[in-house]
Design a protein around this motif. Structure first.
Motif, PDB file in Angstrom:
ATOM      1  N   ALA A 251      54.511  50.849  41.651  1.00 55.25           N
ATOM      2  CA  ALA A 251      53.479  51.882  41.583  1.00 55.25           C
ATOM      3  C   ALA A 251      53.084  52.164  40.138  1.00 55.25           C
ATOM      4  CB  ALA A 251      53.964  53.160  42.263  1.00 55.25           C
ATOM      5  N   LEU A 252      54.070  52.229  39.248  1.00 59.15           N
ATOM      6  CA  LEU A 252      53.765  52.470  37.832  1.00 59.15           C
ATOM      7  C   LEU A 252      52.977  51.318  37.231  1.00 59.15           C
ATOM      8  CD1 LEU A 252      57.172  54.015  36.682  1.00 59.15           C
ATOM      9  CD2 LEU A 252      55.016  55.219  37.113  1.00 59.15           C
ATOM     10  N   VAL A 253      53.334  50.086  37.586  1.00 58.09           N
ATOM     11  CA  VAL A 253      52.592  48.923  37.084  1.00 58.09           C
ATOM     12  C   VAL A 253      51.146  48.954  37.592  1.00 58.09           C
ATOM     13  CG1 VAL A 253      52.421  46.405  37.153  1.00 58.09           C
ATOM     14  CG2 VAL A 253      54.648  47.489  36.838  1.00 58.09           C
ATOM     15  N   LEU A 254      50.971  49.309  38.871  1.00 55.28           N
ATOM     16  CA  LEU A 254      49.626  49.383  39.435  1.00 55.28           C
ATOM     17  C   LEU A 254      48.791  50.464  38.752  1.00 55.28           C
ATOM     18  CD1 LEU A 254      50.360  48.903  43.260  1.00 55.28           C
ATOM     19  CD2 LEU A 254      49.405  47.236  41.660  1.00 55.28           C
ATOM     20  N   LEU A 255      49.427  51.578  38.403  1.00 56.63           N
ATOM     21  CA  LEU A 255      48.706  52.635  37.685  1.00 56.63           C
ATOM     22  C   LEU A 255      48.260  52.158  36.304  1.00 56.63           C
ATOM     23  CD1 LEU A 255      50.644  55.939  38.521  1.00 56.63           C
ATOM     24  CD2 LEU A 255      48.302  55.346  39.153  1.00 56.63           C
ATOM     25  N   VAL A 256      49.109  51.391  35.626  1.00 60.40           N
ATOM     26  CA  VAL A 256      48.717  50.830  34.329  1.00 60.40           C
ATOM     27  C   VAL A 256      47.517  49.901  34.509  1.00 60.40           C
ATOM     28  CG1 VAL A 256      49.446  49.322  32.442  1.00 60.40           C
ATOM     29  CG2 VAL A 256      51.008  51.062  33.331  1.00 60.40           C
ATOM     30  N   CYS A 257      47.542  49.104  35.585  1.00 63.40           N
ATOM     31  CA  CYS A 257      46.406  48.227  35.865  1.00 63.40           C
ATOM     32  C   CYS A 257      45.146  49.044  36.157  1.00 63.40           C
ATOM     33  CB  CYS A 257      46.721  47.320  37.052  1.00 63.40           C
ATOM     34  SG  CYS A 257      48.004  46.091  36.740  1.00 63.40           S
ATOM     35  N   TYR A 258      45.315  50.190  36.808  1.00 65.77           N
ATOM     36  CA  TYR A 258      44.158  51.042  37.090  1.00 65.77           C
ATOM     37  C   TYR A 258      43.557  51.587  35.793  1.00 65.77           C
ATOM     38  CZ  TYR A 258      41.321  54.886  38.832  1.00 65.77           C
ATOM     39  OH  TYR A 258      40.281  55.737  39.082  1.00 65.77           O
ATOM     40  N   VAL A 259      44.414  51.991  34.862  1.00 63.51           N
ATOM     41  CA  VAL A 259      43.926  52.469  33.562  1.00 63.51           C
ATOM     42  C   VAL A 259      43.143  51.360  32.862  1.00 63.51           C
ATOM     43  CG1 VAL A 259      44.623  53.280  31.280  1.00 63.51           C
ATOM     44  CG2 VAL A 259      45.764  54.176  33.319  1.00 63.51           C
ATOM     45  N   ALA A 260      43.664  50.134  32.901  1.00 66.58           N
ATOM     46  CA  ALA A 260      42.955  49.007  32.295  1.00 66.58           C
ATOM     47  C   ALA A 260      41.632  48.746  33.009  1.00 66.58           C
ATOM     48  CB  ALA A 260      43.840  47.758  32.333  1.00 66.58           C
ATOM     49  N   TYR A 261      41.638  48.882  34.335  1.00 67.38           N
ATOM     50  CA  TYR A 261      40.419  48.687  35.133  1.00 67.38           C
ATOM     51  C   TYR A 261      39.347  49.697  34.752  1.00 67.38           C
ATOM     52  CZ  TYR A 261      37.536  49.059  39.392  1.00 67.38           C
ATOM     53  OH  TYR A 261      36.497  49.144  40.287  1.00 67.38           O
ATOM     54  N   ILE A 262      39.747  50.959  34.561  1.00 65.75           N
ATOM     55  CA  ILE A 262      38.801  52.001  34.164  1.00 65.75           C
ATOM     56  C   ILE A 262      38.308  51.758  32.737  1.00 65.75           C
ATOM     57  CG2 ILE A 262      38.583  54.464  33.653  1.00 65.75           C
ATOM     58  CD1 ILE A 262      38.479  53.769  36.602  1.00 65.75           C
ATOM     59  N   ALA A 263      39.222  51.370  31.850  1.00 67.10           N
ATOM     60  CA  ALA A 263      38.826  51.112  30.466  1.00 67.10           C
ATOM     61  C   ALA A 263      37.797  49.990  30.395  1.00 67.10           C
ATOM     62  CB  ALA A 263      40.055  50.754  29.628  1.00 67.10           C
ATOM     63  N   TYR A 264      37.958  48.986  31.233  1.00 66.52           N
ATOM     64  CA  TYR A 264      37.043  47.846  31.215  1.00 66.52           C
ATOM     65  C   TYR A 264      35.733  48.163  31.927  1.00 66.52           C
ATOM     66  CZ  TYR A 264      35.345  43.063  31.880  1.00 66.52           C
ATOM     67  OH  TYR A 264      34.584  41.927  31.876  1.00 66.52           O
ATOM     68  N   SER A 265      35.826  48.744  33.141  1.00 67.86           N
ATOM     69  CA  SER A 265      34.631  48.896  33.970  1.00 67.86           C
ATOM     70  C   SER A 265      33.824  50.139  33.641  1.00 67.86           C
ATOM     71  CB  SER A 265      35.026  48.924  35.454  1.00 67.86           C
ATOM     72  OG  SER A 265      35.872  50.027  35.722  1.00 67.86           O
ATOM     73  N   VAL A 266      34.484  51.202  33.145  1.00 67.23           N
ATOM     74  CA  VAL A 266      33.771  52.454  32.864  1.00 67.23           C
ATOM     75  C   VAL A 266      33.409  52.565  31.387  1.00 67.23           C
ATOM     76  CG1 VAL A 266      33.911  54.969  32.920  1.00 67.23           C
ATOM     77  CG2 VAL A 266      34.862  53.627  34.803  1.00 67.23           C
ATOM     78  N   PHE A 267      34.390  52.355  30.520  1.00 72.69           N
ATOM     79  CA  PHE A 267      34.162  52.562  29.097  1.00 72.69           C
ATOM     80  C   PHE A 267      33.797  51.277  28.349  1.00 72.69           C
ATOM     81  CE2 PHE A 267      36.962  56.007  30.482  1.00 72.69           C
ATOM     82  CZ  PHE A 267      36.229  57.107  30.052  1.00 72.69           C
ATOM     83  N   GLY A 268      33.809  50.142  29.044  1.00 67.41           N
ATOM     84  CA  GLY A 268      33.357  48.894  28.427  1.00 67.41           C
ATOM     85  C   GLY A 268      34.220  48.410  27.290  1.00 67.41           C
ATOM     86  N   VAL A 269      35.539  48.633  27.378  1.00 65.15           N
ATOM     87  CA  VAL A 269      36.445  48.216  26.303  1.00 65.15           C
ATOM     88  C   VAL A 269      36.521  46.683  26.258  1.00 65.15           C
ATOM     89  CG1 VAL A 269      38.810  48.304  25.451  1.00 65.15           C
ATOM     90  CG2 VAL A 269      37.771  50.339  26.483  1.00 65.15           C
ATOM     91  N   ARG A 270      36.117  46.120  25.121  1.00 73.11           N
ATOM     92  CA  ARG A 270      36.196  44.677  24.866  1.00 73.11           C
ATOM     93  C   ARG A 270      35.467  43.864  25.931  1.00 73.11           C
ATOM     94  NH1 ARG A 270      37.062  43.489  19.994  1.00 73.11           N
ATOM     95  NH2 ARG A 270      38.035  41.507  20.540  1.00 73.11           N
ATOM     96  N   THR A 271      34.283  44.313  26.354  1.00 70.84           N
ATOM     97  CA  THR A 271      33.480  43.567  27.310  1.00 70.84           C
ATOM     98  C   THR A 271      32.360  42.841  26.584  1.00 70.84           C
ATOM     99  OG1 THR A 271      32.080  45.501  27.706  1.00 70.84           O
ATOM    100  CG2 THR A 271      33.941  45.173  29.188  1.00 70.84           C
ATOM    101  N   MET A 272      31.819  41.833  27.237  1.00 73.76           N
ATOM    102  CA  MET A 272      30.737  41.045  26.654  1.00 73.76           C
ATOM    103  C   MET A 272      29.409  41.730  26.932  1.00 73.76           C
ATOM    104  SD  MET A 272      32.059  38.447  25.145  1.00 73.76           S
ATOM    105  CE  MET A 272      30.654  37.358  24.955  1.00 73.76           C
ATOM    106  N   ARG A 273      28.529  41.740  25.941  1.00 73.52           N
ATOM    107  CA  ARG A 273      27.178  42.257  26.113  1.00 73.52           C
ATOM    108  C   ARG A 273      26.258  41.087  26.451  1.00 73.52           C
ATOM    109  NH1 ARG A 273      27.956  47.628  26.634  1.00 73.52           N
ATOM    110  NH2 ARG A 273      29.335  48.394  24.991  1.00 73.52           N
ATOM    111  N   GLU A 274      25.932  41.008  27.745  1.00 73.54           N
ATOM    112  CA  GLU A 274      25.116  39.881  28.185  1.00 73.54           C
ATOM    113  C   GLU A 274      23.916  40.382  28.957  1.00 73.54           C
ATOM    114  OE1 GLU A 274      27.604  37.266  30.345  1.00 73.54           O
ATOM    115  OE2 GLU A 274      28.986  36.931  28.686  1.00 73.54           O
ATOM    116  N   GLU A 275      23.148  39.426  29.502  1.00 76.56           N
ATOM    117  CA  GLU A 275      21.952  39.767  30.244  1.00 76.56           C
ATOM    118  C   GLU A 275      22.317  40.339  31.602  1.00 76.56           C
ATOM    119  OE1 GLU A 275      23.069  35.505  30.738  1.00 76.56           O
ATOM    120  OE2 GLU A 275      22.648  36.855  29.061  1.00 76.56           O
ATOM    121  N   PRO A 276      21.379  41.017  32.303  1.00 74.62           N
ATOM    122  CA  PRO A 276      21.672  41.631  33.587  1.00 74.62           C
ATOM    123  C   PRO A 276      22.111  40.607  34.619  1.00 74.62           C
ATOM    124  CG  PRO A 276      19.605  42.467  32.699  1.00 74.62           C
ATOM    125  CD  PRO A 276      20.020  41.325  31.834  1.00 74.62           C
TER     126      PRO A 276
END
Length: 401
Positions: A171-196
């Protein structure tokens, strides 16, 4: 939120009246289930309004976190009365129902209307990868508890306190993955800026598609090809016009509605789960069927309707985002919260799913990967997914309690 959901709000006072009059368990169960459908929709609607007011960062986090609030509340109510098997079944049912019933219905109706619908295979593949990771994390404790670590099945299984500690660790590992998921999908941490992708671009970027889909889950107008369209807002006059203005231009009213609806949802959930055991004795309703089939449909009906509506407007990429995003959040957020909460409540919840549920987890991950290969869907694919779900529903309905 659509008008028929507002009509179902009448079931909320009805269930409280029926409870005071000591009505039958069957009537209480039906009224509570009907009442939870619009309550879950109102939670999502209030969250969406707050998200728009607070900006796309905090707003996306709110949408992602409260997207499955109803299932978490129902799960906590079931843990309070000592029904961990129902909670496990509801977690599995939410993931399975999104992939088979909701996505299948969306593909069936959308494909029947447009014959063939296109979406980004690469983005769908990202959803499939995240979903595979999530269901594997939930399935590992079940395999260790059933098959074991030895060369002979069942020779070195994990049981008792070891299984519970293993579930907490996962459960703790899954929560860490959720934090990473939010950081990537919501805040755009280290994501590529590409076309739509697939003609849809939001302020959050492509990675935020699943979170944006939660924001769209309660929109009442078709989604535009180039812009993220929010519900239409007509400025009325008089009392209702003032309420409408406060709803969209203040923070306190959506917050008040969110807090009030969450409290009412908790009370109705208590009534719902309190009727499960009486129904088992009175009408022979299988608790496993209630958790796997009924509770996931009730808790996520508004979001399910939105996924189907998006497909009928030829936006299959949005339907995929809603279904995959909801399943990912169930596995990465709802399940860990319920495991940790069960420990604190004195009602331990282990991630020890049945072999049927683990097999269905594998099927869900495989189907998402298979669907994402060609980047298109037809009504026949949707019909087959719905058929799989109906077979599962019939099989679990007749399973002995």
């Amino acid at each position: 939120m659509t008008r028929w959901l507002y009509l179902l709000l009448l079931a909320v006072p009805a269930v409280f009246i029926a409870e005071t009059q000591h009505a039958s368990a069957l009537l209480l169960f039906v009224l509570a289930a009907l009442g939870l459908v619009p309550l879950a929709g109102l939670i999502g609607l209030a969250t969406e309004v707050l998200a728009e007011r607070l900006g796309h960062g905090i707003g996306g986090l709110l949408n992602a976190t409260f997207g499955n609030a109803a299932e978490i509340i129902i799960g906590l109510a079931a843990l309070r009365v000592g029904l961990p098997e129902v909670v496990r079944a509801s977690l599995a049912g939410s993931i399975i129902g999104n992939a088979l019933l909701v996505l299948g219905t969306a593909m069936l109706l959308g494909g029947w209307r447009y014959r063939r619908q296109l979406f980004s295979a690469r983005v769908a593949g990202e959803y499939a990868s995240m979903l595979a990771l999530a269901v594997i994390g939930m399935g590992i404790p079940s395999l260790l508890a059933t098959v074991g670590e030895g060369t002979q099945p069942g020779s070195a299984v994990v049981r008792g306190s070891q299984l519970h500690l293993l579930s907490i660790g996962v459960a703790l590992v899954l929560l860490v993955c959720y934090v990473a998921y939010i950081a990537y999908s919501v805040f755009g941490v280290r994501t590529m800026r590409e076309e739509p992708v697939a003609g849809t671009e939001t302020a959050k970027g492509k990675a935020g598609m699943a979170v944006a889909a939660h924001e769209l889950a309660y929109a009442q107008v078709p989604i535009g090809k180039d812009d993220l369209v929010v519900p239409q807002r007509t400025q009325g006059r008089g009392f209702f016009g003032s309420i409408n203005t406060l709803w969209y231009h203040s923070l306190w009213l959506p917050l008040l509605v969110l807090a009030g609806v969450t409290a009412v949802t908790a009370f109705v959930s208590e009534i719902l789960v309190g009727t499960i055991e009486p129904l088992t004795h009175q009408v022979g309703l299988n608790p496993f069927f209630v958790g796997l089939i009924i509770i996931p449909i009730v808790g996520n009906a508004a979001e399910h309707f939105s996924a189907i509506t998006s497909a009928m407007h030829d936006h299959m990429e949005i339907s995929l985002a809603i279904t995959a995003g909801s399943s990912i959040q169930i596995a990465l957020l709802a399940a860990p919260i319920l495991v940790l909460a069960g420990t604190l409540m004195g009602s331990p919840l282990d991630l020890n799913f049945s072999m049927l549920e683990v097999s269905l987890f594998a099927l869900v991950a495989f189907l998402y990967a298979l669907i994402s290969l060609d980047g298109e869907s037809t009504w026949l694919e949707g019909l087959l997914l719905c058929a799989f779900y109906l077979i599962l529903a019939v099989g679990t309905f007749f399973t002995p309690s």
